[in-house]
Design a protein around this motif. Structure first.
Motif, PDB file in Angstrom:
ATOM      1  N   LEU A  99      87.251 -10.564  78.481  1.00 20.02           N
ATOM      2  CA  LEU A  99      87.298 -11.000  76.485  1.00 20.02           C
ATOM      3  C   LEU A  99      86.852 -10.535  76.011  1.00 20.02           C
ATOM      4  CD1 LEU A  99      84.843 -12.823  75.838  1.00 20.02           C
ATOM      5  CD2 LEU A  99      85.818 -14.542  77.727  1.00 20.02           C
ATOM      6  N   ALA A 144      90.091 -14.788  81.349  1.00 19.21           N
ATOM      7  CA  ALA A 144      89.485 -16.097  80.522  1.00 19.21           C
ATOM      8  C   ALA A 144      90.380 -16.802  80.224  1.00 19.21           C
ATOM      9  CB  ALA A 144      89.095 -14.945  79.392  1.00 19.21           C
ATOM     10  N   VAL A 145      90.422 -17.331  79.558  1.00 21.88           N
ATOM     11  CA  VAL A 145      91.520 -18.659  79.286  1.00 21.88           C
ATOM     12  C   VAL A 145      91.961 -18.401  77.747  1.00 21.88           C
ATOM     13  CG1 VAL A 145      89.977 -20.648  78.265  1.00 21.88           C
ATOM     14  CG2 VAL A 145      92.936 -21.673  79.092  1.00 21.88           C
ATOM     15  N   GLY A 146      90.800 -18.252  76.704  1.00 17.47           N
ATOM     16  CA  GLY A 146      91.276 -17.840  76.125  1.00 17.47           C
ATOM     17  C   GLY A 146      91.696 -16.926  75.805  1.00 17.47           C
ATOM     18  N   LEU A 161      88.905 -23.710  84.684  1.00 17.47           N
ATOM     19  CA  LEU A 161      87.506 -23.895  84.683  1.00 17.47           C
ATOM     20  C   LEU A 161      87.912 -24.485  83.832  1.00 17.47           C
ATOM     21  CD1 LEU A 161      89.305 -22.964  81.469  1.00 17.47           C
ATOM     22  CD2 LEU A 161      88.438 -20.733  82.154  1.00 17.47           C
ATOM     23  N   ARG A 178      85.230 -20.736  70.319  1.00 16.11           N
ATOM     24  CA  ARG A 178      84.779 -19.622  70.107  1.00 16.11           C
ATOM     25  C   ARG A 178      84.089 -19.269  69.016  1.00 16.11           C
ATOM     26  NH1 ARG A 178      86.040 -18.213  74.541  1.00 16.11           N
ATOM     27  NH2 ARG A 178      87.852 -16.484  74.881  1.00 16.11           N
ATOM     28  N   HIS A 214      77.431 -17.409  76.288  1.00 12.21           N
ATOM     29  CA  HIS A 214      79.324 -17.992  76.584  1.00 12.21           C
ATOM     30  C   HIS A 214      79.299 -18.142  78.033  1.00 12.21           C
ATOM     31  CE1 HIS A 214      83.200 -16.254  75.070  1.00 12.21           C
ATOM     32  NE2 HIS A 214      82.496 -17.111  76.287  1.00 12.21           N
ATOM     33  N   MET A 255      88.727 -17.845  88.485  1.00 13.13           N
ATOM     34  CA  MET A 255      89.435 -16.449  87.290  1.00 13.13           C
ATOM     35  C   MET A 255      89.538 -15.429  88.098  1.00 13.13           C
ATOM     36  SD  MET A 255      86.509 -17.940  84.690  1.00 13.13           S
ATOM     37  CE  MET A 255      87.301 -17.107  82.982  1.00 13.13           C
TER      38      MET A 255
HETATM   39  C1  GLV Z   1      85.652 -17.979  78.473  1.00 12.50           C
HETATM   40  O1  GLV Z   1      85.198 -17.771  76.946  1.00 12.50           O
HETATM   41  C2  GLV Z   1      86.821 -17.710  78.143  1.00 12.50           C
HETATM   42  O2  GLV Z   1      88.215 -17.845  77.538  1.00 12.50           O
HETATM   43  O3  GLV Z   1      87.785 -18.533  79.626  1.00 12.50           O
END
Ligand code: GLV
Ligand code: GLV
Length: 355
Positions: free
Chosen positions: A57, A81-83, A106, A260, A307, A319
């Motif tokens: 990320l 990352a999920v984001g 996550l 974020r 973070h 992940m």
């Molecule tokens: C971490 O910030 C995510 O988006 O996985």
């Protein structure tokens, strides 16, 4: 290996590596000490032939990287990352690169960190720890580090998706808080859970919890005692919490952010924390990571962590595995599969390329 897959960082566990190796991939892992790789660094990693990349990320996945990956014959990229605010999905579409992220694995870990920050802020854990270590404790006192009782207070959730809903449930069930949430979509399962839990409490002679879906975000900010932010970051959520919105919150509210950094105007937040010593924050993310805005580090009413919301062993290995499966799936033409048994399409699948 027939396919060359690059990971821009070492990732936890070995399962992700084995999965790729077993399927005819040569895995190359960048072990440079430099924490944040530049676009040029990654172009060099991609080289002349690269089938897929697992990235982080902190990297800027835009036009330059997707065109380089496409030129190297690459078909797949997964963010670990999920984001995916660091990923330009339109650019990926333009160069025919499929993009994956790592949701699901996550959810609980991130929600647990948001809960940890909520409690740390409410009970002033970090301040009290510093006090102990400084040798300042010289005996129990009725007024020492008095904080907030969460039971019976209202938890506010902005963005009630997977993570926001898991957090809401933890705070409602764990601490018997009332819930108010704001989301563009109705969080039906969350509503059902709180309703059933309220019935359970009532049947046992306890004060039932309540819930409400707010008509606006400001309603949550005005009414909640503890507010946790769980939106995605895009143009519509940039500086969602600004000076004006901080001003409508309760003077003793707690604000938590594990989404974020740019979702909060951090300069305005620092000013607000200075003016309102009873207002507390728990922050996992920052506007200019890895930096904090001037003054934030000096404030006792802020708890700050680097973070780490998804940083449990199980989740980080999950992940990495999911990111590997995303890339492998595209290279091999498999459906994308995850440890949570959820079939998740690639983010940009079925999205028409820009005209
Ligand atoms: C971490 O910030 C995510 O988006 O996985
Ligand atoms: C506190 O330690 C108490 O016993 O009340």
């Amino acid at each position: 290996g027939k396919y060359r897959v690059v990971s821009t960082k070492p990732m936890p566990g070995t399962r992700w590596i084995n999965l790729l190796i077993e399927q005819d991939c040569r895995v190359e892992i960048c072990t440079r000490k430099k924490t944040i790789l530049s676009v040029e660094d990654i172009i060099a990693l991609i080289g002349d032939k690269c089938d897929g990349v697992i990235g982080q990320l902190t990297e800027d996945w835009g036009e330059a990287l997707f065109s380089a990956l496409s030129r190297a014959g690459g078909k797949a990229f997964s963010n670990m990352a999920v984001g995916y605010n660091n990923v330009d999905v339109n650019a990926a579409n333009k160069y025919g690169v499929a993009v994956g992220n790592t949701p699901g694995v996550l959810t609980e870990t991130t929600a647990e960190l948001a809960a940890s920050l909520s409690l740390s802020a409410a009970r002033r854990i970090v301040e009290a720890d510093e006090f102990m270590r400084a040798g300042l404790y010289d005996g129990w006192l009725p007024n020492l580090f008095v904080g907030n009782l969460l039971k019976g207070q209202t938890v506010g959730v902005i963005g009630a998706g997977r993570i926001g809903s898991a957090y809401a449930r933890m705070m409602v069930e764990g601490f018997k808080m009332n819930l108010i949430y704001y989301d563009l979509y109705q969080a039906t399962r969350l509503e059902k859970f709180v309703t059933a839990y309220a019935e359970f409490l009532k049947a046992n002679g306890e004060q039932p919890v309540t819930w409400k879906r707010a008509a606006s975000m400001d309603e949550v900010l005005r009414e909640a005692d503890v507010i946790s932010l769980h939106p995605i970051l895009d143009k519509t959520t940039y500086h969602l919490v600004n000076k004006e919105r901080l001003a409508i919150m309760k003077k003793e509210a707690i604000l938590v952010n594990c989404s974020r950094g740019p979702v909060i105007d951090e300069v305005a937040l620092v000013e607000h924390l200075k003016q309102n010593p009873m207002f507390r924050v728990g922050l996992d993310v920052f506007e200019d990571e890895p930096y904090m805005k001037p003054g934030l580090a000096d404030l006792k009413n802020a708890v700050v962590v680097p973070h780490i919301a998804s940083a449990s062993k199980w989740t980080r290995e999950g992940m990495a595995t999911l990111a590997a499966l995303n890339v492998l799936g595209k290279i091999k033409g498999y459906p994308v599969w995850s440890d949570t048994n959820r079939i998740e399409p690639f983010l940009n699948e079925n999205v028409p390329p820009p005209a």
